[in-house]
Structures are given as C-alpha cells and as structure tokens.
Design an enzyme around this catalytic site. Sequence first.
Site, short mmCIF file in Angstrom:
data_model
loop_
_atom_site.label_atom_id
_atom_site.label_comp_id
_atom_site.label_asym_id
_atom_site.label_seq_id
_atom_site.Cartn_x
_atom_site.Cartn_y
_atom_site.Cartn_z
N ARG A 1 -7.85 -7.04 -10.17
CA ARG A 1 -8.62 -8.25 -10.52
C ARG A 1 -10.02 -7.84 -10.96
O ARG A 1 -10.40 -6.68 -10.84
CB ARG A 1 -8.76 -9.12 -9.26
N LYS B 1 -18.73 -5.80 1.65
CA LYS B 1 -19.74 -5.05 0.91
C LYS B 1 -21.03 -5.87 0.86
O LYS B 1 -20.99 -7.08 0.70
CB LYS B 1 -19.26 -4.78 -0.52
N LYS C 1 0.82 -1.23 0.00
CA LYS C 1 0.00 0.00 0.00
C LYS C 1 0.85 1.27 0.00
O LYS C 1 0.43 2.28 -0.57
CB LYS C 1 -0.97 0.00 1.19
N GLY D 1 -8.99 -3.52 5.89
CA GLY D 1 -9.22 -3.19 7.30
C GLY D 1 -8.29 -3.84 8.32
O GLY D 1 -8.21 -3.39 9.45
N ASN E 1 -7.40 -2.43 -6.95
CA ASN E 1 -7.61 -3.87 -7.05
C ASN E 1 -7.26 -4.32 -8.46
O ASN E 1 -7.82 -3.81 -9.43
CB ASN E 1 -9.06 -4.23 -6.74
N GLU F 1 -2.09 8.23 8.15
CA GLU F 1 -2.87 9.19 7.36
C GLU F 1 -3.80 9.98 8.25
O GLU F 1 -4.21 9.50 9.30
CB GLU F 1 -3.76 8.44 6.34
N LYS F 2 -4.18 11.15 7.80
CA LYS F 2 -5.30 11.87 8.42
C LYS F 2 -6.53 10.97 8.30
O LYS F 2 -6.75 10.36 7.24
CB LYS F 2 -5.52 13.18 7.66
N PHE F 3 -7.32 10.84 9.38
CA PHE F 3 -8.52 10.00 9.32
C PHE F 3 -9.65 10.80 8.67
O PHE F 3 -10.02 11.87 9.15
CB PHE F 3 -8.93 9.53 10.72
N ARG G 1 -25.89 -8.53 -2.50
CA ARG G 1 -25.19 -9.80 -2.32
C ARG G 1 -26.03 -10.72 -1.44
O ARG G 1 -26.32 -10.38 -0.29
CB ARG G 1 -23.83 -9.57 -1.67
C1 MV4 Z 1 -9.47 5.13 5.70
C2 MV4 Z 1 -10.63 5.63 6.33
C3 MV4 Z 1 -10.62 6.93 6.78
N1 MV4 Z 1 -9.52 7.69 6.62
N2 MV4 Z 1 -8.40 5.94 5.58
C4 MV4 Z 1 -11.04 0.62 5.14
C5 MV4 Z 1 -10.35 -0.53 4.49
C6 MV4 Z 1 -9.19 0.00 3.73
N3 MV4 Z 1 -9.40 -0.18 2.34
C7 MV4 Z 1 -9.12 1.46 4.10
N4 MV4 Z 1 -10.27 1.77 4.89
C8 MV4 Z 1 -10.45 3.03 5.37
N5 MV4 Z 1 -9.40 3.89 5.23
C9 MV4 Z 1 -8.44 7.18 6.05
N6 MV4 Z 1 -7.35 7.96 5.93
C10 MV4 Z 1 -11.73 4.77 6.46
C11 MV4 Z 1 -11.64 3.46 6.00
C12 MV4 Z 1 -12.82 2.66 6.23
C13 MV4 Z 1 -13.66 2.29 5.19
C14 MV4 Z 1 -13.39 2.62 3.88
C15 MV4 Z 1 -14.22 2.23 2.86
C16 MV4 Z 1 -15.37 1.52 3.13
C17 MV4 Z 1 -15.67 1.16 4.42
C18 MV4 Z 1 -14.83 1.53 5.46
C19 MV4 Z 1 -15.13 1.16 6.77
C20 MV4 Z 1 -14.30 1.52 7.77
C21 MV4 Z 1 -13.14 2.27 7.52
#
Ligand code: MV4
Length: 450
Positions: A292, A237, A116, A165, A290, A200-202, A336
């Site tokens: 695929r 999903k 990543k 996750g 992704n 990362e910033k959340f 789904r």
């Molecule tokens: C994040 C985020 C918020 N801020 N990154 C979830 C799995 C992985 N692909 C990255 N994910 C996230 N990254 C930052 N900087 C929130 C999530 C996230 C999320 C993203 C997409 C769909 C569902 C989610 C559920 C929880 C957290």
Amino acid sequence: MFKKILIANRGEIALRVIRTCKEMDIKTVAVYSTADRESLHVRFADEAVCIGAAPSKESYLNIPRIISAAEITNADAIHPGYGFLSERAEFSAVCHEYGIKFIGPTPAMIESMGDKVTAKDTMKKSGVPVIPGSDGLLSTMEEGIKIANEIKYPVIVKATAGGGGKGMRIINSDSEFKKAWDDAKREAGASFGNDGLYLEKFVEEPRHIEIQIVGDQYGKACHLSERDCSIQRRHQKLVEETPSPVVSQELRERMGEAAIKGAKAINYEGVGTIEFLVDKHGDFYFMEMNTRIQVEHPITEEVTDYDLIKEQIKVAAGVPISGRNYFPNLFAMECRINAEDPMNGFRPSPGKILNLHLPGGHGVRVDSHVYAGYTIPPNYDSLIAKLITTGQSREEVITRMKRALSEFVIVGIKTTIPFHLALMDNAVFRSGKFTTKFLETSFDFSTIKE
Ligand code: MV4
C-alpha cells in the site's frame, strides 16, 4: 486515464489523494461516516457519499457500502489509502468483479505478502536475505525448541497472520519456551483467527529500514531508496527520515537490488515497501512487505520530487514506468503529530481544535486535514498532521524541524508536538546512532516541556 476516483478513506490521506487527482484532472468521490460530516475530504472532493455510522466496520471497512457508492457515482477506480481496506485481498477482488479498478496490487499479490510465512518463503526463493529460523510454520512446540537450540537463543516466535508486533514473543531459553509459545498462539488465534507460528533468530537492537519500490503492469520495477523508521513506540512510528544515517551508498545499492528482486518475484504492480531489519554488523534481512502507500511516503516525495500518489494512479491505469532507480541527494524528516498526550503514555486526546496555526516557509510541508473549529472524533487513529522538513543535510533538516515545530500552534487538545521538540534536542537522536529500542529504553520523557 481514469475519469473519476472514489477514495475509500478519510483524514489526511483522503485529502492527499484528492489533491493529486485535481492536478491530474480526475474527478473525486469522498465517502464518509456520520462522524466525518465536517471533514475537509468531504468538502474538497467533487462528490461525497455518506456510507454509515462512526464505527469503521459500518463505514470505512464496509465493502458493500463502498462499492455501492462507487456504482451510484460512476467512479471507475478506487484508491484505498492506507489502513482500513488497503491490504484486504477480498476488497481488491470485489472491485475487480464490479469492473472498478483497485488502485493497488491484485488479490494474489496482497495475499502472498499478507501471510508472513509465504512472504518470507517467496523472498528467500528469489534471493532476498531472510532471518535464519524455522522452514515455514512450526507444527509442534518441540520442533521449535529443537530449532532454537540449533540456531541458539534468543529466538522470536511470530504469527504468520501477524505483522506490527501482535502474536510475537521473544524467548531466551528452553524454560521460557512453553509460556511464550502458548501466549503467542492464543494471541494470534484471538487476533487473526489463525494461530500459525514460525520461529526466527532474534536480532538484537536492529534498525527498521524500508525501501520504497514501484512496479508496473509489464514486470518492470524500480526503487526510490530508503526510509529509516527506527523511532517507534509500541510498533507505532513517530519519526521517519531519509536517507538513513547508517546506510552507506554501497548498502543502499544492495538493499535496493534485494527489494527489486522481491518485487519482481511476485510481478508487483503499484507502489510498495519492503521492510528490512538491519543489525549492528550492517547485515540486512527481509521483514515484511507492505502492499500500500504508507503514512511516511512524503519524505521520499520530498527528496525524489516524485508524486507517489500520481505514480500509483498511472501504474493502475497501465502507464509503464521508466524503471530507473533513484538515489537522492537531499535529506527529509517527518514528525507525526498525533492527538495524544506524550506526558501520559501517549493517551488519545480527541476533541475540538479551538485555534490552529500551521508552520510554513522554505523546506516545510504539512499534510493535514484539520482546521480551527474541527472536532477530532474518538473513533479513528489519532494522526492529525504530518510535519515534513527537507534540506541539504540531516542537521539542517533537524534545525528546520525545530523551527517549524515551534511555530505550530494547536489549542484545545494535547498533541505530540512537545515530544518532538524534546526529541530534536536529544543527543542520541542527533547523533543518528539509535535502534528501535531507543524510545522505550533510553529516552527521558521528563525532558518534554509543558
Ligand atoms: C524481529 C525483531 C528481531 N528479530 N524479528 C516488529 C514488528 C514486526 N514487523 C517484526 N518486528 C520485529 N521482528 C527478529 N527476528 C524485532 C522486531 C521489532 C521491531 C522491528 C522494527 C521496528 C520496531 C521493532 C520493535 C520491536 C521489535
């Protein structure tokens, strides 16, 4: 063009690939575990080879056995489907070594997007917006705390080997940092054998919006617009739709261009998906790529009339793409249908399907490998059908989905059908204004009937 394709997968996606091969006049080879002897992909393929016992490691993840099956049957290409070996750089490499075309990207492309930190760095350099944070891997916890104070809490630490996750922790203050750091490092190390973390910033309450792309062997790439996958539970999903209720034509064009820039940066070959987070201001950021075909690809097929499996096979055979982007006028949604009990925390519900009736009619598509009398084995994921509806508006698609869900009969096991019926009547869902947190924080599961 290929003469014979081996499908290194099972379930609905194996069947999906076989269907396109038949239309392209390409012979098919199914591989199966002892738990899947009675599966439809085995019956519908021209040839079938048993590759081992039920546990995936002994069958669908066993590279030597799959290569042997391809050699015995003289297959000239392998389609990996999704999951299993579809994003293993090593599998793509081994296929190449044995003179079998891997229908998907090269090992280098898979590797560059699998790590990543490398993926984010590649995207950033090519001009794709990324979330502010650490410049690559963090070497110490102190470095993480310093960056968190610069960009301000909340922040998130993520595993570079992660995705979906795992090895991810949200941090709100200095005092929470050490525990979150230690937990994420341990989880990443145990899950991936790589405990590298970045920060990362959340982004609070985002939407998950992904762009479907196709790239050919000659450096051309195009996009087929977006899918909104914000209806998730524990990173699984449950419903996907296109177009996204929150994406304007202007945003769609900018996200599409960004996705193409990313694909061209690695000379991407095959179908792929660039996932973005979209925040409440409508700003978007690269999250993951992704490499695929994805579970939710049919909604894009329904609105564009492209057969994405056919595109994958053509690109792998060296056929050039037109390179034109696609902005559909139709709407589509996928529910789904899993063998899970939504009333009991979506607990898996494998077992025998005693009776089955599939919905049909105008604007309804069902992708499924199950039949009356089929036993769902407990060894694999619980997806048993994808119900897709298409229409002229989001409202029409939802109305049609309710109608199709109400026709769907599966006797003998618990499924997610009652959950989808309740969701289709939920006011927040119907308004289109929800985030990735909606299911886990505001959906009332007591509205599910039965
Ligand atoms: C994040 C985020 C918020 N801020 N990154 C979830 C799995 C992985 N692909 C990255 N994910 C996230 N990254 C930052 N900087 C929130 C999530 C996230 C999320 C993203 C997409 C769909 C569902 C989610 C559920 C929880 C957290």
